[in-house]
Design a protein around this motif. Structure first.
Motif, PDB file in Angstrom:
ATOM      1  N   GLU A 203       0.825  -1.210   0.000  1.00 49.91           N
ATOM      2  CA  GLU A 203       0.000   0.000   0.000  1.00 49.91           C
ATOM      3  C   GLU A 203       0.858   1.259   0.000  1.00 49.91           C
ATOM      4  OE1 GLU A 203      -2.261  -0.501   3.512  1.00 49.91           O
ATOM      5  OE2 GLU A 203      -3.377  -2.214   2.741  1.00 49.91           O
ATOM      6  N   ILE A 204       2.030   1.186   0.593  1.00 49.44           N
ATOM      7  CA  ILE A 204       2.926   2.345   0.627  1.00 49.44           C
ATOM      8  C   ILE A 204       4.213   1.990  -0.126  1.00 49.44           C
ATOM      9  CG2 ILE A 204       2.015   3.377   2.746  1.00 49.44           C
ATOM     10  CD1 ILE A 204       4.302   1.982   4.255  1.00 49.44           C
ATOM     11  N   ALA A 205       4.050   1.506  -1.335  1.00 52.16           N
ATOM     12  CA  ALA A 205       5.155   0.949  -2.107  1.00 52.16           C
ATOM     13  C   ALA A 205       6.306   1.934  -2.295  1.00 52.16           C
ATOM     14  CB  ALA A 205       4.650   0.468  -3.450  1.00 52.16           C
ATOM     15  N   HIS A 206       6.007   3.187  -2.557  1.00 54.65           N
ATOM     16  CA  HIS A 206       7.082   4.150  -2.810  1.00 54.65           C
ATOM     17  C   HIS A 206       7.963   4.328  -1.573  1.00 54.65           C
ATOM     18  CE1 HIS A 206       9.274   7.429  -4.532  1.00 54.65           C
ATOM     19  NE2 HIS A 206       8.965   8.204  -3.499  1.00 54.65           N
ATOM     20  N   THR A 207       7.363   4.526  -0.440  1.00 53.24           N
ATOM     21  CA  THR A 207       8.131   4.696   0.797  1.00 53.24           C
ATOM     22  C   THR A 207       8.856   3.410   1.159  1.00 53.24           C
ATOM     23  OG1 THR A 207       6.463   6.251   1.566  1.00 53.24           O
ATOM     24  CG2 THR A 207       7.957   5.363   3.217  1.00 53.24           C
TER      25      THR A 207
END
Length: 75
Positions: free
Chosen positions: A35-39
């Motif tokens: 869900e927070i792939a970039h971070t």
């Protein structure tokens, strides 16, 4: 079965359970972090997942080896 063999088998089984639990935890954490792939990716998440699975796999194999050795020494 002697107490030493039983102790070796129990310790091996405990290591196998810990190793399997670590692998499951790494996979579950990876799925939640999607869900927070970039971070997650920016902080090296994939590397941490691979290292955790690798270490847990070694623990799993070590536990299996300990059980095998305990059973072979029993004979």
């Amino acid at each position: 079965m002697s107490g030493q063999a039983a102790g070796g088998i129990a310790l091996g089984l405990f290591a196998m359970v810990l190793g399997a639990g670590g692998i499951v935890a790494a996979i579950r954490r990876r799925q939640r972090r999607a869900e927070i792939a970039h971070t997650y990716g920016a902080t090296g998440g994939v590397v941490y997942t691979v290292v955790q699975i690798g270490c847990s796999g070694i623990l799993l194999l070590g536990g299996l080896g300990l059980v095998v050795v305990a059973l072979l020494l029993k004979r």
